[in-house]
Design an enzyme around this catalytic site. Sequence first.
Site, PDB file in Angstrom:
ATOM      1  N   ASP A  16     -28.525  29.251  -7.339  1.00  0.00           N
ATOM      2  CA  ASP A  16     -27.539  30.346  -7.384  1.00  0.00           C
ATOM      3  C   ASP A  16     -26.250  29.971  -6.664  1.00  0.00           C
ATOM      4  O   ASP A  16     -26.272  29.197  -5.704  1.00  0.00           O
ATOM      5  CB  ASP A  16     -28.162  31.603  -6.756  1.00  0.00           C
ATOM      6  CG  ASP A  16     -27.409  32.863  -7.162  1.00  0.00           C
ATOM      7  OD1 ASP A  16     -26.663  32.839  -8.163  1.00  0.00           O
ATOM      8  OD2 ASP A  16     -27.573  33.893  -6.466  1.00  0.00           O
ATOM      9  N   GLY A  19     -20.966  30.490  -9.813  1.00  0.00           N
ATOM     10  CA  GLY A  19     -19.765  31.292 -10.074  1.00  0.00           C
ATOM     11  C   GLY A  19     -18.906  31.407  -8.827  1.00  0.00           C
ATOM     12  O   GLY A  19     -17.672  31.253  -8.885  1.00  0.00           O
ATOM     13  N   TRP A  21     -18.861  29.346  -6.317  1.00  0.00           N
ATOM     14  CA  TRP A  21     -18.305  28.004  -6.046  1.00  0.00           C
ATOM     15  C   TRP A  21     -17.039  27.796  -6.886  1.00  0.00           C
ATOM     16  O   TRP A  21     -16.022  27.325  -6.386  1.00  0.00           O
ATOM     17  CB  TRP A  21     -19.358  26.947  -6.369  1.00  0.00           C
ATOM     18  CG  TRP A  21     -18.924  25.534  -6.111  1.00  0.00           C
ATOM     19  CD1 TRP A  21     -19.109  24.803  -4.972  1.00  0.00           C
ATOM     20  CD2 TRP A  21     -18.213  24.672  -7.032  1.00  0.00           C
ATOM     21  NE1 TRP A  21     -18.563  23.554  -5.115  1.00  0.00           N
ATOM     22  CE2 TRP A  21     -18.008  23.446  -6.376  1.00  0.00           C
ATOM     23  CE3 TRP A  21     -17.743  24.823  -8.335  1.00  0.00           C
ATOM     24  CZ2 TRP A  21     -17.352  22.365  -6.967  1.00  0.00           C
ATOM     25  CZ3 TRP A  21     -17.090  23.751  -8.937  1.00  0.00           C
ATOM     26  CH2 TRP A  21     -16.904  22.548  -8.262  1.00  0.00           C
ATOM     27  N   ARG A  29     -15.805  30.070 -14.253  1.00  0.00           N
ATOM     28  CA  ARG A  29     -17.245  30.118 -13.935  1.00  0.00           C
ATOM     29  C   ARG A  29     -18.029  28.981 -14.590  1.00  0.00           C
ATOM     30  O   ARG A  29     -18.901  28.383 -13.972  1.00  0.00           O
ATOM     31  CB  ARG A  29     -17.838  31.468 -14.375  1.00  0.00           C
ATOM     32  CG  ARG A  29     -17.383  32.656 -13.534  1.00  0.00           C
ATOM     33  CD  ARG A  29     -18.120  33.915 -13.980  1.00  0.00           C
ATOM     34  NE  ARG A  29     -19.563  33.753 -13.831  1.00  0.00           N
ATOM     35  CZ  ARG A  29     -20.238  33.982 -12.705  1.00  0.00           C
ATOM     36  NH1 ARG A  29     -19.614  34.421 -11.635  1.00  0.00           N
ATOM     37  NH2 ARG A  29     -21.528  33.791 -12.651  1.00  0.00           N
ATOM     38  N   HIS A  33     -20.955  25.940 -13.399  1.00  0.00           N
ATOM     39  CA  HIS A  33     -22.247  25.540 -13.991  1.00  0.00           C
ATOM     40  C   HIS A  33     -22.273  24.035 -14.226  1.00  0.00           C
ATOM     41  O   HIS A  33     -23.293  23.383 -13.993  1.00  0.00           O
ATOM     42  CB  HIS A  33     -22.500  26.293 -15.299  1.00  0.00           C
ATOM     43  CG  HIS A  33     -22.573  27.786 -15.121  1.00  0.00           C
ATOM     44  ND1 HIS A  33     -23.310  28.374 -14.124  1.00  0.00           N
ATOM     45  CD2 HIS A  33     -21.981  28.817 -15.802  1.00  0.00           C
ATOM     46  CE1 HIS A  33     -23.172  29.695 -14.194  1.00  0.00           C
ATOM     47  NE2 HIS A  33     -22.373  29.983 -15.203  1.00  0.00           N
ATOM     48  N   SER A  61     -31.908  33.327 -16.654  1.00  0.00           N
ATOM     49  CA  SER A  61     -32.836  34.461 -16.643  1.00  0.00           C
ATOM     50  C   SER A  61     -32.651  35.295 -17.907  1.00  0.00           C
ATOM     51  O   SER A  61     -31.600  35.231 -18.561  1.00  0.00           O
ATOM     52  CB  SER A  61     -32.596  35.336 -15.410  1.00  0.00           C
ATOM     53  OG  SER A  61     -31.439  36.137 -15.585  1.00  0.00           O
ATOM     54  N   THR A  62     -33.655  36.074 -18.228  1.00  0.00           N
ATOM     55  CA  THR A  62     -33.558  36.959 -19.391  1.00  0.00           C
ATOM     56  C   THR A  62     -32.375  37.918 -19.217  1.00  0.00           C
ATOM     57  O   THR A  62     -31.671  38.238 -20.173  1.00  0.00           O
ATOM     58  CB  THR A  62     -34.890  37.722 -19.551  1.00  0.00           C
ATOM     59  OG1 THR A  62     -35.935  36.750 -19.664  1.00  0.00           O
ATOM     60  CG2 THR A  62     -34.898  38.601 -20.783  1.00  0.00           C
ATOM     61  N   TRP A  65     -28.507  37.014 -20.301  1.00  0.00           N
ATOM     62  CA  TRP A  65     -27.913  37.231 -21.635  1.00  0.00           C
ATOM     63  C   TRP A  65     -26.806  38.281 -21.566  1.00  0.00           C
ATOM     64  O   TRP A  65     -25.928  38.330 -22.427  1.00  0.00           O
ATOM     65  CB  TRP A  65     -28.968  37.716 -22.640  1.00  0.00           C
ATOM     66  CG  TRP A  65     -29.956  36.685 -23.050  1.00  0.00           C
ATOM     67  CD1 TRP A  65     -31.284  36.668 -22.723  1.00  0.00           C
ATOM     68  CD2 TRP A  65     -29.750  35.527 -23.868  1.00  0.00           C
ATOM     69  NE1 TRP A  65     -31.905  35.572 -23.267  1.00  0.00           N
ATOM     70  CE2 TRP A  65     -30.992  34.852 -23.982  1.00  0.00           C
ATOM     71  CE3 TRP A  65     -28.632  34.978 -24.520  1.00  0.00           C
ATOM     72  CZ2 TRP A  65     -31.147  33.672 -24.717  1.00  0.00           C
ATOM     73  CZ3 TRP A  65     -28.795  33.809 -25.243  1.00  0.00           C
ATOM     74  CH2 TRP A  65     -30.029  33.171 -25.339  1.00  0.00           C
ATOM     75  N   ARG A  67     -24.391  38.459 -19.560  1.00  0.00           N
ATOM     76  CA  ARG A  67     -23.109  37.939 -19.054  1.00  0.00           C
ATOM     77  C   ARG A  67     -22.111  37.798 -20.203  1.00  0.00           C
ATOM     78  O   ARG A  67     -22.500  37.843 -21.379  1.00  0.00           O
ATOM     79  CB  ARG A  67     -23.338  36.576 -18.388  1.00  0.00           C
ATOM     80  CG  ARG A  67     -24.156  36.714 -17.127  1.00  0.00           C
ATOM     81  CD  ARG A  67     -24.186  35.427 -16.352  1.00  0.00           C
ATOM     82  NE  ARG A  67     -24.928  35.610 -15.105  1.00  0.00           N
ATOM     83  CZ  ARG A  67     -24.868  34.807 -14.072  1.00  0.00           C
ATOM     84  NH1 ARG A  67     -24.095  33.734 -14.135  1.00  0.00           N
ATOM     85  NH2 ARG A  67     -25.548  35.047 -12.976  1.00  0.00           N
ATOM     86  N   LEU A 127     -43.550  13.175 -11.887  1.00  0.00           N
ATOM     87  CA  LEU A 127     -43.130  14.529 -11.506  1.00  0.00           C
ATOM     88  C   LEU A 127     -42.909  15.358 -12.766  1.00  0.00           C
ATOM     89  O   LEU A 127     -42.421  14.830 -13.770  1.00  0.00           O
ATOM     90  CB  LEU A 127     -41.812  14.393 -10.727  1.00  0.00           C
ATOM     91  CG  LEU A 127     -41.172  15.603 -10.063  1.00  0.00           C
ATOM     92  CD1 LEU A 127     -40.311  15.097  -8.897  1.00  0.00           C
ATOM     93  CD2 LEU A 127     -40.289  16.400 -10.990  1.00  0.00           C
ATOM     94  N   SER A 192     -34.950  38.007  -7.922  1.00  0.00           N
ATOM     95  CA  SER A 192     -34.350  38.194  -9.247  1.00  0.00           C
ATOM     96  C   SER A 192     -35.309  37.857 -10.398  1.00  0.00           C
ATOM     97  O   SER A 192     -34.974  37.094 -11.303  1.00  0.00           O
ATOM     98  CB  SER A 192     -33.055  37.367  -9.373  1.00  0.00           C
ATOM     99  OG  SER A 192     -32.140  37.732  -8.368  1.00  0.00           O
TER     100      SER A 192
HETATM  101  C1  IPE Z   1     -30.846  34.337 -10.842  1.00  0.00           C
HETATM  102  O1  IPE Z   1     -29.525  34.384 -10.453  1.00  0.00           O
HETATM  103  C2  IPE Z   1     -30.980  33.579 -12.144  1.00  0.00           C
HETATM  104  C3  IPE Z   1     -30.707  32.154 -12.083  1.00  0.00           C
HETATM  105  C4  IPE Z   1     -30.397  31.461 -11.016  1.00  0.00           C
HETATM  106  C5  IPE Z   1     -30.829  31.461 -13.338  1.00  0.00           C
HETATM  107  P1  IPE Z   1     -28.571  35.612 -10.814  1.00  0.00           P
HETATM  108  O2  IPE Z   1     -27.249  35.282 -10.218  1.00  0.00           O
HETATM  109  O3  IPE Z   1     -28.609  35.868 -12.271  1.00  0.00           O
HETATM  110  O4  IPE Z   1     -29.273  36.825 -10.064  1.00  0.00           O
HETATM  111  P2  IPE Z   1     -28.652  38.137  -9.417  1.00  0.00           P
HETATM  112  O5  IPE Z   1     -27.878  38.833 -10.482  1.00  0.00           O
HETATM  113  O6  IPE Z   1     -27.772  37.693  -8.291  1.00  0.00           O
HETATM  114  O7  IPE Z   1     -29.829  38.902  -8.909  1.00  0.00           O
HETATM  115  C1  IPE Z   2     -26.416  30.584 -10.998  1.00  0.00           C
HETATM  116  O1  IPE Z   2     -25.116  30.778 -10.568  1.00  0.00           O
HETATM  117  C2  IPE Z   2     -26.493  30.043 -12.402  1.00  0.00           C
HETATM  118  C3  IPE Z   2     -26.987  31.000 -13.401  1.00  0.00           C
HETATM  119  C4  IPE Z   2     -27.381  32.212 -13.152  1.00  0.00           C
HETATM  120  C5  IPE Z   2     -27.035  30.539 -14.774  1.00  0.00           C
HETATM  121  P1  IPE Z   2     -24.331  32.124 -10.839  1.00  0.00           P
HETATM  122  O2  IPE Z   2     -23.589  31.999 -12.113  1.00  0.00           O
HETATM  123  O3  IPE Z   2     -25.245  33.289 -10.737  1.00  0.00           O
HETATM  124  O4  IPE Z   2     -23.325  32.122  -9.623  1.00  0.00           O
HETATM  125  P2  IPE Z   2     -22.846  33.379  -8.765  1.00  0.00           P
HETATM  126  O5  IPE Z   2     -24.064  34.067  -8.252  1.00  0.00           O
HETATM  127  O6  IPE Z   2     -22.046  34.245  -9.678  1.00  0.00           O
HETATM  128  O7  IPE Z   2     -22.035  32.773  -7.670  1.00  0.00           O
HETATM  129 MG    MG Z   3     -25.837  34.458  -9.189  1.00  0.00          MG
END
Ligand code: IPE
Ligand code: IPE
Ligand code: MG
Length: 237
Positions: A16, A19, A21, A29, A33, A61-62, A65, A67, A127, A192
Site C-alpha cells: 500500500d 498513490g 508516493w 497515481r 504503481h 482487491s475486488t 474495481w 477506482r 519459492l 482491507s
Molecule cells: C488494499 O489497499 C488493496 C491492495 C493493496 C491491493 P487499498 O488501498 O485498496 O485499501 P484501503 O482502501 O486503504 O482500505
Molecule cells: C496500493 O497502493 C496499490 C493498489 C491498491 C493497487 P494505493 O494505490 O492504494 O496507494 P494509496 O493508498 O492511494 O497511497
Molecule cells: Mg491504498
Amino acid sequence: MSEPKRIPQHVAIIMDGNGRWAGLHGKERYEGHIAGVEPVRASLRAAARWGVKYLTLYAFSTENWGRPAEEVAALMELFCRSVVSETPELKRQGVRIAMIGDRSRFSEKVQRYLAEAERETAGGERLTLILALNYSSRSEITRAVRLLASRAAAGEIAPESIDERMISQALDTAPYPDPDLVVRTSGEQRLSNFLLWQSSYAELWFPEVLWPDFTETDFDRAIEEYARRDRRFGLVK
Ligand code: IPE
Ligand code: IPE
Ligand code: MG
C-alpha cells in the site's frame, strides 16, 4: 545483522501507498504503481535469501474495481507487462507464480498472460509467489460456502461433516499454509479484506514506508520483527 532463529514460512504483504508516493513526487497515481514493481523484485530476492517458501502479494482487491477507469486500465496493463517481462528471471530463480482471487472478471487478454506465467514457472521449487488479484476475503469465503453448499445439496457431503479443514480446502489458498506474517506498508493499520480466515493467528506488522520505497532491508526488518514475536496460539507456555 544477527541471524534470526525463526523464519516465517509464509509472508503476505499488502502493498500500500503507491498513490501517496506518486502525490509526494508530483506524479500521476499510475506512476506510483509502476514504481511499485522494483519493491516486488526486492521482496522476492530477500524472501528467497531467507528461505521463505511462500510470498503472497495483494496486488488488486475486488474493491479496487471502483477506482477511476484509467487507473484500473493502467494496473491491468502493468500486470500483463510485468508478468511477461519478469517470468524468465523468476523461472531462473526457481520461483513459481500462483494466484488467488476470482480471475473470471479479468479480460481474456489478462487471463491469458496470467495463465501463461503460471504455466511457464510451474516447475519452480524455491519459492511460490502468490499474487492476490481481484481478491477479497469475503468474496473468497462466499465462493467456498457456495461450493460446500452445492456439494451438500448433491448429497456428496453431510452438512455436519463440514469442519475447519474442509472450509480451508474450499478456499483459493487451499494448497498453501496460512501466512505467519502479514505486512502492510504505508502506515495504514487494517487488513482491507485480505486473508481474513487465513490470518487468524498471523503476526501483523505495519511499517510506515510507502510501498514504492520498500527495500530488501525493509523485508529484513520484517523477518527480524517476526523473530521477536511470541506466538502462543491461545495456549500457555
Ligand atoms: C488494499 O489497499 C488493496 C491492495 C493493496 C491491493 P487499498 O488501498 O485498496 O485499501 P484501503 O482502501 O486503504 O482500505
Ligand atoms: C496500493 O497502493 C496499490 C493498489 C491498491 C493497487 P494505493 O494505490 O492504494 O496507494 P494509496 O493508498 O492511494 O497511497
Ligand atoms: Mg491504498
